[in-house]
Structure formats: C-alpha cells, structure tokens
Scaffold this active site. Structure first.
Site, PDB file in Angstrom:
ATOM      1  CG  HIS A   8      37.026  84.004  58.590  1.00 53.12           C
ATOM      2  ND1 HIS A   8      38.320  84.437  58.798  1.00 53.12           N
ATOM      3  CD2 HIS A   8      36.319  85.120  58.292  1.00 53.12           C
ATOM      4  CE1 HIS A   8      38.380  85.753  58.641  1.00 53.12           C
ATOM      5  NE2 HIS A   8      37.175  86.207  58.317  1.00 53.12           N
ATOM      6  CG  HIS A  81      34.044  88.982  55.066  1.00 55.71           C
ATOM      7  ND1 HIS A  81      33.436  89.547  56.156  1.00 55.71           N
ATOM      8  CD2 HIS A  81      35.104  88.298  55.558  1.00 55.71           C
ATOM      9  CE1 HIS A  81      34.110  89.229  57.259  1.00 55.71           C
ATOM     10  NE2 HIS A  81      35.119  88.461  56.921  1.00 55.71           N
ATOM     11  CD  GLU A 130      39.091  89.286  56.832  1.00 48.53           C
ATOM     12  OE1 GLU A 130      38.012  88.685  56.964  1.00 48.53           O
ATOM     13  OE2 GLU A 130      39.777  89.678  57.796  1.00 48.53           O
TER      14      GLU A 130
END
Ligand code: CO
Length: 141
Positions: A8, A81, A130
């Site tokens: 994502h 992110h 991440e």
C-alpha cells in the site's frame, strides 16, 4: 532480501471523512474498507482498494500521533510512506540494519494484523518505508 509486493501507499489526512469522500467521489474508488483505530501506532486507518493494491488513509489518533508532525508541515495531508511485503519480518529487519539503514523500533503488529517496521527516510532515498510481513494465506491475483 527478496523485495515483495508493494502492499500500500500511506496517505496522511487531517480528516478521514473528507478523504474517504474524495476517494469515493473524485477517484472513483468502489471498495473502501471500514475505518478503525490503531492505537499502537497513534492513527485511525481506512484502506481504499485499488485493482492492484491499496491506499492507506491515516488520520491522527491522540495528541502524540506520529503523523501529527507530518500534518503540521503538510496541512492538506499527503503521501506519507510506501509499504512493501517481505516473507519474514525479523530477517528483513536484520537485512536493513546490515545495510546501515535505521530501523525505527521493533516490529509491531500493523494495520493488516501482521508485524511491520518502518525504515528512516534518510536512509531510503527520502521515502519513509514500511516493511510488512506478508499475511499468511494471502491470495495474490
Ligand atoms: Co502503512
């Protein structure tokens, strides 16, 4: 390390309600998941499905939310992110540390219920990254 799927893109917003309306009405998103609080990370989260991944909308939760500083600098919100999957979180942490990248804290349970950690943007070409363990039994079409 084997780089996995881009899971994502994290997008910070001052208003989850307004962001959800934008993604539904302007971007044409048809599948918008139920928002939920993630107190361990100081955010309220809503996933928007796209045909090949998700956008993770993030609204601050609480006074000391880690995205409060980002929103102070970016009052409209913005791209926060990128999240990539890896097969095994501890091996990935050791890998990044071995590359001299600063891992921010220990792995903890992320928004998909699997362990995640973040890597400092200054060691990642300016991108807060991440790293997320691939959910077990995840179906990838
Ligand atoms: Co994320």
């Amino acid at each position: 390390m084997k780089l996995g799927r881009l899971n994502h893109v994290g997008v910070a917003t001052p208003s989850l309600d307004k962001a959800i309306a934008f993604w539904r009405e302007t971007m044409g998103a048809e599948v918008i998941r139920e928002p939920f609080d993630l107190p361990a990370q100081g955010v309220r989260v809503c996933f928007v499905d796209t045909p090949n991944g998700q956008v993770e909308l993030l609204e601050p939760l609480g006074e000391d939310s880690p995205i409060a500083g980002f929103l102070a600098k970016n009052p409209l919100g913005g791209q926060h992110h990128l999240c990539f999957e890896v097969p095994e979180i501890h091996a990935a942490k050791a890998w990044f540390e071995g590359q001299g990248c600063r891992v921010l804290g220990e792995p903890r349970i992320g928004a998909h219920g699997t362990p995640v950690f973040f890597v400092h943007p200054k060691d990642m070409g300016g991108v807060l990254t991440e790293i997320m363990e691939t959910p077990k039994g995840a179906h990838r079409g």
